[in-house]
Enzyme design. Structure first.
Site, short mmCIF file in Angstrom:
data_model
loop_
_atom_site.label_atom_id
_atom_site.label_comp_id
_atom_site.label_asym_id
_atom_site.label_seq_id
_atom_site.Cartn_x
_atom_site.Cartn_y
_atom_site.Cartn_z
N TYR A 162 35.31 -24.31 -4.14
CA TYR A 162 36.55 -23.51 -4.26
C TYR A 162 37.77 -24.34 -3.88
O TYR A 162 38.77 -24.38 -4.60
CB TYR A 162 36.47 -22.27 -3.36
CG TYR A 162 35.43 -21.31 -3.84
CD1 TYR A 162 35.76 -20.31 -4.74
CD2 TYR A 162 34.10 -21.42 -3.43
CE1 TYR A 162 34.80 -19.43 -5.21
CE2 TYR A 162 33.14 -20.55 -3.90
CZ TYR A 162 33.49 -19.56 -4.79
OH TYR A 162 32.55 -18.71 -5.27
N GLU A 217 24.09 -9.09 1.58
CA GLU A 217 24.36 -9.11 0.13
C GLU A 217 23.08 -9.46 -0.65
O GLU A 217 22.82 -8.90 -1.71
CB GLU A 217 25.47 -10.11 -0.19
CG GLU A 217 26.84 -9.61 0.24
CD GLU A 217 27.99 -10.31 -0.48
OE1 GLU A 217 27.93 -11.55 -0.61
OE2 GLU A 217 28.93 -9.63 -0.91
N ALA A 237 35.34 -18.41 0.92
CA ALA A 237 35.97 -18.88 -0.31
C ALA A 237 37.46 -18.51 -0.28
O ALA A 237 38.31 -19.26 -0.76
CB ALA A 237 35.28 -18.22 -1.50
P1 FAD Z 1 31.43 -25.20 -1.65
O1 FAD Z 1 31.63 -23.94 -2.37
O2 FAD Z 1 30.45 -25.31 -0.58
O3 FAD Z 1 31.31 -26.39 -2.68
C1 FAD Z 1 31.16 -27.74 -2.29
C2 FAD Z 1 31.03 -28.61 -3.54
O4 FAD Z 1 30.84 -29.96 -3.14
C3 FAD Z 1 29.84 -28.23 -4.41
O5 FAD Z 1 30.20 -28.30 -5.76
C4 FAD Z 1 28.80 -29.30 -4.08
O6 FAD Z 1 27.93 -29.58 -5.15
C5 FAD Z 1 29.72 -30.50 -3.81
N1 FAD Z 1 29.13 -31.50 -2.92
C6 FAD Z 1 28.54 -31.28 -1.72
N2 FAD Z 1 28.12 -32.44 -1.18
C7 FAD Z 1 28.45 -33.40 -2.07
C8 FAD Z 1 28.29 -34.82 -2.09
N3 FAD Z 1 27.69 -35.46 -1.06
N4 FAD Z 1 28.73 -35.50 -3.15
C9 FAD Z 1 29.34 -34.87 -4.18
N5 FAD Z 1 29.53 -33.54 -4.23
C10 FAD Z 1 29.09 -32.82 -3.18
N6 FAD Z 1 33.11 -16.22 0.87
C11 FAD Z 1 34.03 -15.30 0.46
O7 FAD Z 1 35.24 -15.46 0.72
N7 FAD Z 1 33.64 -14.17 -0.22
C12 FAD Z 1 32.35 -13.94 -0.55
O8 FAD Z 1 32.05 -12.92 -1.17
C13 FAD Z 1 31.37 -14.89 -0.15
N8 FAD Z 1 30.07 -14.72 -0.51
C14 FAD Z 1 29.14 -15.67 -0.17
C15 FAD Z 1 27.81 -15.47 -0.56
C16 FAD Z 1 26.85 -16.41 -0.22
C17 FAD Z 1 25.42 -16.17 -0.65
C18 FAD Z 1 27.21 -17.57 0.52
C19 FAD Z 1 26.17 -18.59 0.89
C20 FAD Z 1 28.53 -17.77 0.92
C21 FAD Z 1 29.51 -16.83 0.57
N9 FAD Z 1 30.86 -16.98 0.95
C22 FAD Z 1 31.79 -16.05 0.57
C23 FAD Z 1 31.29 -18.21 1.66
C24 FAD Z 1 31.83 -19.20 0.60
O9 FAD Z 1 30.92 -19.31 -0.46
C25 FAD Z 1 32.12 -20.58 1.19
O10 FAD Z 1 32.99 -20.43 2.29
C26 FAD Z 1 32.75 -21.46 0.11
O11 FAD Z 1 31.83 -21.70 -0.92
C27 FAD Z 1 33.27 -22.78 0.67
O12 FAD Z 1 33.93 -23.43 -0.36
P2 FAD Z 1 34.15 -24.99 -0.35
O13 FAD Z 1 35.28 -25.28 -1.27
O14 FAD Z 1 34.24 -25.49 1.04
O15 FAD Z 1 32.86 -25.66 -0.97
P1 NAD Z 2 26.56 -15.82 9.47
O1 NAD Z 2 26.57 -16.89 10.49
O2 NAD Z 2 27.80 -15.03 9.28
O3 NAD Z 2 25.38 -14.79 9.75
C1 NAD Z 2 24.11 -15.24 10.16
C2 NAD Z 2 23.34 -14.10 10.83
O4 NAD Z 2 22.05 -14.60 11.18
C3 NAD Z 2 23.99 -13.60 12.12
O5 NAD Z 2 24.07 -12.20 12.06
C4 NAD Z 2 23.07 -14.12 13.21
O6 NAD Z 2 23.00 -13.24 14.34
C5 NAD Z 2 21.73 -14.17 12.49
N1 NAD Z 2 20.79 -15.14 13.08
C6 NAD Z 2 21.04 -16.42 13.50
N2 NAD Z 2 19.92 -16.99 14.00
C7 NAD Z 2 18.92 -16.07 13.88
C8 NAD Z 2 17.53 -16.08 14.18
N3 NAD Z 2 16.92 -17.16 14.70
N4 NAD Z 2 16.82 -14.98 13.90
C9 NAD Z 2 17.40 -13.89 13.35
N5 NAD Z 2 18.71 -13.82 13.05
C10 NAD Z 2 19.47 -14.89 13.29
O7 NAD Z 2 26.12 -16.54 8.09
P2 NAD Z 2 26.30 -16.05 6.58
O8 NAD Z 2 26.00 -14.60 6.45
O9 NAD Z 2 25.54 -17.01 5.74
O10 NAD Z 2 27.86 -16.25 6.30
C11 NAD Z 2 28.42 -17.57 6.30
C12 NAD Z 2 29.91 -17.49 6.01
O11 NAD Z 2 30.11 -17.05 4.67
C13 NAD Z 2 30.64 -16.50 6.91
O12 NAD Z 2 31.89 -17.03 7.22
C14 NAD Z 2 30.81 -15.28 6.05
O13 NAD Z 2 32.01 -14.58 6.37
C15 NAD Z 2 30.91 -15.90 4.65
N6 NAD Z 2 30.38 -14.93 3.66
C16 NAD Z 2 31.25 -14.00 3.20
C17 NAD Z 2 30.78 -13.04 2.31
C18 NAD Z 2 31.74 -11.99 1.81
O14 NAD Z 2 32.93 -12.08 2.10
N7 NAD Z 2 31.28 -11.02 1.06
C19 NAD Z 2 29.44 -13.06 1.90
C20 NAD Z 2 28.59 -14.03 2.40
C21 NAD Z 2 29.07 -14.97 3.30
#
Ligand code: FAD
Ligand code: NAD
Length: 405
Positions: free
Chosen positions: A13, A170, A319
């Site tokens: 992002y 989620e 993001a």
């Molecule tokens: P990333 O999205 O982590 O992207 C990093 C990029 O760098 C990727 O393209 C990767 O391939 C590349 N890269 C990594 N290492 C290397 C390397 N060594 N060489 C070259 N390229 C490399 N946040 C929200 O605000 N709203 C949400 O609804 C939300 N939902 C989420 C759902 C899930 C399942 C997860 C896991 C996270 C969610 N998050 C959400 C958190 C959000 O996705 C992250 O905070 C966000 O993706 C971070 O963006 P970024 O730009 O740091 O990089």
């Molecule tokens: P997180 O760190 O927010 O949540 C991890 C959870 O795992 C916590 O509730 C923690 O208590 C639990 N946990 C840790 N160790 C454990 C263990 N040994 N056994 C059982 N439970 C344990 O991580 P996340 O949910 O991956 O989120 C990462 C980031 O991405 C956060 O900043 C979050 O805000 C963001 N995110 C945002 C959205 C959204 O906005 N819809 C969705 C997904 C992620």
């Protein structure tokens, strides 16, 4: 004199928004712009829980970088970053190296297993298109094998999710949408399937509004999810996990065919390994989003950490903040190149919305609470808004979600 060289590493992002905005803000005579990413596509990390459960195909979450950035203006290099050599202003890649005058680090996050035994080997994590695809295929394989493999066990149909943070909740929402279809497809009695979430804190979504978190918990329980709260995953094995309730003397084994760890994230290891000053692996950026120990390096997204003016806890890695940082870094690079003062980063928190599958959700948007279908619709609006900013109406219509409402 030659043009300043701007190098962006990581097309998440933060990196993509920086690149797209730089290409708009600076003319070819102002600067050369290069973007490096390990894949030739950008993916929506925020949709990966859907691809992992199989409720959407992983191709819906990704787009070719050349279809989003202007490759006449931005030089795209597909390669993996190995190290940043900040003393010589170079980035070392797997297949070469690139020099820069200004660097933007946007390498994103890695899964954090906190050293828990067996997790890296035996549990999946949702962090990229490849890992999401692997989870979907693994679950499908377990269901497909159940009625065919003479060694199949009932525990093959048990799925354990580690953590009930936003990612875990989620993902559970997607699983409860997906399982009935899988059971129909593979002739499996749905009563045999168990979805168990293990969360260390005594509640789901620890940092969230309590009434909304309880709504999410009740909804997921109504769909069959079993929550083991106040219980920690202590070890993962080829057969499942060992968990321990707080204050309990003994661990308990949960046998499971699939374990997905959503227990936490950390920054890419590359900034810390390259000698940058870090705070828990993240670059504690200055007001204008630069590395504190290097004026020529900016950091965006999950590799950066920003502390609010008041309060000791940093903004969570999202993001939402990555996009806002990318916007400002593009403007600040333009200011530097034009000899103007840089701007300070001010985070505009719009809220948080979490989906619970396709039709349910919870969230707070500009201090207004949402739950149920309005929250699910709002999540799709947020997803599409990002696509609109990244690639305009065309990208939003091609890849967006609202036409699927
Ligand atoms: P990333 O999205 O982590 O992207 C990093 C990029 O760098 C990727 O393209 C990767 O391939 C590349 N890269 C990594 N290492 C290397 C390397 N060594 N060489 C070259 N390229 C490399 N946040 C929200 O605000 N709203 C949400 O609804 C939300 N939902 C989420 C759902 C899930 C399942 C997860 C896991 C996270 C969610 N998050 C959400 C958190 C959000 O996705 C992250 O905070 C966000 O993706 C971070 O963006 P970024 O730009 O740091 O990089
Ligand atoms: P997180 O760190 O927010 O949540 C991890 C959870 O795992 C916590 O509730 C923690 O208590 C639990 N946990 C840790 N160790 C454990 C263990 N040994 N056994 C059982 N439970 C344990 O991580 P996340 O949910 O991956 O989120 C990462 C980031 O991405 C956060 O900043 C979050 O805000 C963001 N995110 C945002 C959205 C959204 O906005 N819809 C969705 C997904 C992620």
């Amino acid at each position: 004199m030659s043009n300043p060289r701007i190098l962006i590493i990581g097309a998440g992002y933060g990196g993509m928004i920086t690149t797209v905005n730089l290409a708009k803000e600076l003319s070819p005579d102002d600067a050369d712009i290069t973007l490096v990413n390990k894949h030739n596509y950008h993916y929506q990390t925020t949709w990966l829980h859907e691809a992992a459960a199989g409720t959407i195909h992983h191709d819906r979450t990704r787009m070719l970088i050349k279809n989003v950035i202007n490759t006449n203006r931005v030089h795209f290099v597909q390669d993996s970053v190995v190290k940043i050599d900040k003393d010589n202003k170079k980035v070392i890649l797997k297949n070469g190296e690139l020099s820069y005058d200004y660097l933007v680090v946007g390498l994103g996050f890695e899964s954090n297993t906190f050293g828990i035994k067996g997790l890296s080997e035996h549990a999946f994590s949702i962090r990229s298109v490849n890992t999401a695809r692997k989870i979907r295929e693994h679950i499908e394989y377990k269901f497909a094998s159940y009625n065919n493999d003479p060694d199949a066990k009932d525990s093959d149909l048990t799925l354990v999710v580690g953590g009930a943070g936003l990612s875990g909740v989620e993902f559970l929402g997607e699983l409860v949408d997906r399982i009935p279809g899988l059971c129909r497809e593979y002739d499996i009695d749905q009563n045999k399937v168990k979805i168990i979430d293990v969360e260390g804190m005594p509640m789901v979504l620890p940092p969230f509004e309590r009434d909304l978190a309880e709504y999410a918990q009740r909804y997921l329980e109504s769909k069959g999810v079993i929550f083991k709260l106040g219980t920690f995953i202590k070890e993962a094995t080829p057969d499942g996990v060992f968990v321990q309730k707080k204050d309990a003397e003994k661990m308990e084994e949960i046998k499971a065919g699939t374990v997905v760890w959503t227990g936490g994230v950390k920054a890419s290891h590359i900034p810390a390994d390259s000698g940058f000053k870090t705070n828990r692996g993240k670059i504690p950026v200055t007001d204008d989003l630069r590395a504190p120990d290097d004026d020529h390096v900016f950091a965006v997204g999950d590799v950066a950490v920003v502390f609010p003016a008041e309060g000791k806890r940093p903004y969570p890695p999202t993001a939402q903040i990555a996009v806002q940082e990318g916007e400002l870094v593009a403007r600040n690079l333009k200011h530097l190149i034009k000899g103007e003062p840089t701007e300070k980063f001010v985070y505009k928190k719009r809220g948080t919305v979490a989906s619970l599958g396709n039709h349910q959700g919870i969230g707070v948007v500009y201090d207004k609470k949402l739950k149920g279908k309005p929250a699910a619709a709002m999540k799709k609006v947020i997803d599409d808004r990002y696509l609109l900013e990244l690639g305009g109406v065309g990208l939003m219509l091609r890849k967006g979600k609202l036409n699927f409402l």
